[in-house]
Design an enzyme around this catalytic site. Structure first.
Site, PDB file in Angstrom:
ATOM      1  N   ALA A  10       0.828  -1.219   0.000  1.00 41.84           N
ATOM      2  CA  ALA A  10       0.000   0.000   0.000  1.00 41.84           C
ATOM      3  C   ALA A  10       0.850   1.251   0.000  1.00 41.84           C
ATOM      4  O   ALA A  10       0.460   2.281   0.534  1.00 41.84           O
ATOM      5  CB  ALA A  10      -0.924  -0.020   1.213  1.00 41.84           C
ATOM      6  N   ALA A  11       2.026   1.169  -0.623  1.00 39.45           N
ATOM      7  CA  ALA A  11       2.917   2.332  -0.589  1.00 39.45           C
ATOM      8  C   ALA A  11       2.804   3.209  -1.825  1.00 39.45           C
ATOM      9  O   ALA A  11       3.244   4.347  -1.832  1.00 39.45           O
ATOM     10  CB  ALA A  11       4.356   1.866  -0.414  1.00 39.45           C
ATOM     11  N   GLY A  12       2.187   2.658  -2.854  1.00 42.79           N
ATOM     12  CA  GLY A  12       2.099   3.423  -4.105  1.00 42.79           C
ATOM     13  C   GLY A  12       1.202   4.640  -3.938  1.00 42.79           C
ATOM     14  O   GLY A  12       0.250   4.614  -3.175  1.00 42.79           O
ATOM     15  N   ARG A  16      -2.485   7.204 -11.166  1.00 43.08           N
ATOM     16  CA  ARG A  16      -3.588   7.171 -12.132  1.00 43.08           C
ATOM     17  C   ARG A  16      -4.924   7.621 -11.531  1.00 43.08           C
ATOM     18  O   ARG A  16      -5.866   7.906 -12.255  1.00 43.08           O
ATOM     19  CB  ARG A  16      -3.721   5.745 -12.723  1.00 43.08           C
ATOM     20  CG  ARG A  16      -2.598   5.384 -13.676  1.00 43.08           C
ATOM     21  CD  ARG A  16      -2.546   3.896 -13.980  1.00 43.08           C
ATOM     22  NE  ARG A  16      -1.896   3.124 -12.922  1.00 43.08           N
ATOM     23  CZ  ARG A  16      -1.697   1.821 -12.945  1.00 43.08           C
ATOM     24  NH1 ARG A  16      -2.104   1.110 -13.976  1.00 43.08           N
ATOM     25  NH2 ARG A  16      -1.096   1.201 -11.939  1.00 43.08           N
ATOM     26  N   ASP A 103      -5.080  -2.370  -3.372  1.00 43.84           N
ATOM     27  CA  ASP A 103      -6.088  -1.754  -4.247  1.00 43.84           C
ATOM     28  C   ASP A 103      -7.061  -2.767  -4.840  1.00 43.84           C
ATOM     29  O   ASP A 103      -7.633  -2.552  -5.892  1.00 43.84           O
ATOM     30  CB  ASP A 103      -5.402  -0.939  -5.355  1.00 43.84           C
ATOM     31  CG  ASP A 103      -4.574  -1.792  -6.299  1.00 43.84           C
ATOM     32  OD1 ASP A 103      -4.365  -2.984  -6.006  1.00 43.84           O
ATOM     33  OD2 ASP A 103      -4.121  -1.260  -7.334  1.00 43.84           O
ATOM     34  N   GLY A 140      -0.891  -7.948 -15.442  1.00 43.30           N
ATOM     35  CA  GLY A 140       0.152  -8.915 -15.767  1.00 43.30           C
ATOM     36  C   GLY A 140      -0.502 -10.177 -16.312  1.00 43.30           C
ATOM     37  O   GLY A 140      -1.556 -10.591 -15.830  1.00 43.30           O
ATOM     38  N   ASN A 170      -2.812 -11.964 -13.695  1.00 40.25           N
ATOM     39  CA  ASN A 170      -2.335 -12.023 -12.314  1.00 40.25           C
ATOM     40  C   ASN A 170      -3.172 -11.050 -11.492  1.00 40.25           C
ATOM     41  O   ASN A 170      -3.252  -9.869 -11.811  1.00 40.25           O
ATOM     42  CB  ASN A 170      -0.850 -11.615 -12.305  1.00 40.25           C
ATOM     43  CG  ASN A 170      -0.349 -11.342 -10.898  1.00 40.25           C
ATOM     44  OD1 ASN A 170      -0.826 -11.935  -9.932  1.00 40.25           O
ATOM     45  ND2 ASN A 170       0.626 -10.451 -10.794  1.00 40.25           N
ATOM     46  N   TYR A 387     -29.076  31.984  18.956  1.00 39.87           N
ATOM     47  CA  TYR A 387     -27.778  32.578  18.633  1.00 39.87           C
ATOM     48  C   TYR A 387     -27.892  34.088  18.613  1.00 39.87           C
ATOM     49  O   TYR A 387     -28.740  34.650  17.910  1.00 39.87           O
ATOM     50  CB  TYR A 387     -27.344  32.049  17.257  1.00 39.87           C
ATOM     51  CG  TYR A 387     -25.967  32.446  16.807  1.00 39.87           C
ATOM     52  CD1 TYR A 387     -24.862  32.280  17.645  1.00 39.87           C
ATOM     53  CD2 TYR A 387     -25.761  32.959  15.534  1.00 39.87           C
ATOM     54  CE1 TYR A 387     -23.589  32.628  17.222  1.00 39.87           C
ATOM     55  CE2 TYR A 387     -24.495  33.302  15.098  1.00 39.87           C
ATOM     56  CZ  TYR A 387     -23.412  33.141  15.950  1.00 39.87           C
ATOM     57  OH  TYR A 387     -22.163  33.480  15.529  1.00 39.87           O
TER      58      TYR A 387
END
Ligand code: UD1
Ligand code: CA
Length: 457
Positions: A10-12, A16, A103, A140, A170, A387
């Site tokens: 989850a580092a990306g 996009r 993702d 992939g 993949n 108020y």
């Protein structure tokens, strides 16, 4: 059963997505995508969950706090490089490691369990979860040899025209023998179209070492969808929404038009409740049995008891009792607590109100910062003047009070038990219980006024 570990990538940044937010934090049906994954993994008897986060991804850490350990990938050099960051935490441990991208929020527990089971049964060192994609662009490709065994995975950008025709993809989810994974991962190079360290290359590496590598093909491509852009995000949202709505319908909730009903994953709804079209139900909302919700209503973080109807209305962060009627066109703002048998009618706004049992505000009112007792009737156009331009003040309306139409209750003020406020009053002082308070100029009728006026001209 072998020990189970999980590494979530989850580092990306998710370029996009064209977003200022980390990709894996984008919600699908109200829950960030990475949290869907972590919550599913929690049900798979996994001993250790390691999430790979990018430099500065404090929001991801804050979100997953107790649910995961974290390692940081300072620079995003590819999926193999991401997995490598988990080496110090997991290397040497005996067991099976699930690697999964952050993702792919639609993946189900059942499919992941089946992946683990096949991996164990075939005593494989790596098992890749594959799926058949009608349109495999971007994924992939899984390349098999003449006898059907997995040979390698080729990324879309590196694939030959022939390889691009392969529709088995993949999914980015794999089981690995943990020790074998961290031994082999350092052999991955970045000589490819994107100059990245591809995790997918590990398949070929293990094959060359005569290790058992298998594939597990799931029949449901939808489950494995990777979300790279907003188009995919909306598709995933649609699939998840359908699942959620079907779950409620199977539990005895009527959803009149499921394609036009938007319910977050965390929402709970009781039997025989009917949800009409155009309704959005978000957060940890809980709705009881036999309610009618919608059409065109928005409920966010609301608790609703049974036998209540909420029509064409907005209700946020509030509690609503049973046998209550709200709407059409009411707005219940946060911190309101509506007791049983209440009626809140059209064009009524409530804010931070405790609204007692059997009380009514049927038309055109603003009631804010107030405590309203039971069996109170607030006439059309009643307003709590809460108020003064600087501070908010409290209005107390005790049990059995009747407030006539178009009255202003200037806070702080208390209307005592059973009192009457005459229509059109502007109440500035407390009204004692059982009293009638009239706070308006006395009416004067000037007889024959028009005649006099006309005779002057
Ligand atoms: C990846 C797979 C591809 C597969 C697809 C399935 C590789 C090389 N490719 O491609 O075969 O079909 O997923 O959805 O693995 N990430 C990091 N650090 C990095 C790079 C990525 O943590 O340095 C994370 C991302 O946050 C993301 C996940 O890894 O959650 C996948 O990265 P992404 O760039 O989306 O890979 P794809 O191109 O989709
Ligand atoms: Ca992806």
């Amino acid at each position: 059963m072998a020990n189970r570990f999980a590494v979530i990538l989850a580092a990306g940044l998710g370029t996009r997505m064209k977003s200022k937010h980390y990709k894996v934090l984008h919600p699908v049906c109200g829950k960030p995508m990475v949290e869907h994954i972590v919550d599913n993994i929690a049900k798979l008897n996994v001993e250790q969950v390691v999430t790979v986060v990018g430099h500065g991804a404090n929001q991801v850490k804050a979100l997953l706090k107790e649910k995961s350990e974290f390692v940081i990938q300072e620079e995003q050099l590819g999926t193999a490089h991401a997995v490598m960051q988990a080496k110090e935490v997991l290397q040497g441990k005996e067991g099976t490691t699930l690697v999964i991208c952050g993702d792919t929020p639609l993946i189900t527990i059942e499919t992941l369990e089946a992946l683990f089971e096949q991996h164990d049964k075939l005593k494989a060192k790596a098992t890749v979860l594959t799926a058949f994609a009608e349109n495999p662009t971007g994924y992939g490709r899984v390349i098999r040899d003449s006898s059907g065994n997995v040979d390698k995975i080729v990324e879309h950008k590196d694939a030959s025209d022939e390889e691009k025709k392969v529709k088995e993809i993949n999914t980015g989810m794999y089981c690995f023998d943990n020790q074998v994974l961290f031994e082999a991962i350092s052999e991955v190079s970045n000589e490819n179209a994107q100059g990245e360290y591809y995790l997918t290359d590990i398949i070929e590496i293990l094959k060359s070492k005569q290790q058992i590598v298998t594939a597990f093909q799931t029949i449901d491509f939808d489950e494995t969808m990777g979300i790279n852009d907003r188009v995919a995000l909306s598709k995933a949202e649609g699939i998840m929404r359908k699942r959620i709505n079907e779950k409620h319908m199977m539990n005895g909730v009527t959803i009149v038009d499921p394609d036009n009903t938007y319910i977050d994953t965390s929402v709970k709804i009781g039997m025989d409740t009917i949800v009409y079209p155009g309704t959005v139900i978000k957060g940890n909302t809980v709705i009881g049995e036999n309610c009618e919700i919608g059409p065109n209503s928005e409920l966010v973080e609301v608790t609703v008891a049974s036998e209540t109807s909420i029509r064409q209305s907005v209700v946020h962060e509030s509690t609503v009792g049973s046998h209550v009627h709200i709407g059409p066109f009411a707005h219940i703002r946060p911190q309101s607590n509506i007791h049983d048998e209440v009626k809140i009618g059209n064009f009524v706004e409530l804010k931070k109100v405790d609204f007692g049992k059997g009380s009514k505000a049927s038309h055109l009112s603003y009631i804010g910062d107030a405590e309203v007792g039971s069996n109170v009737n607030l006439g059309c156009g009643s307003i709590t003047v809460n108020y003064d331009g600087k501070n908010k003040a409290l209005t107390k309306i005790e049990d059995n009070v009747f407030v006539g139409c178009n009255s202003n209750l200037i806070a702080p003020v208390t209307i005592g038990k059973g009192a009457y406020v005459a229509a059109g009053s502007t109440i500035t002082d407390d009204v004692p219980g059982e009293a009638l308070s009239i706070a308006r100029a006395r009416q004067v009728n000037k007889e024959g006024y028009v005649k006099k006026l006309n005779s002057k001209n």
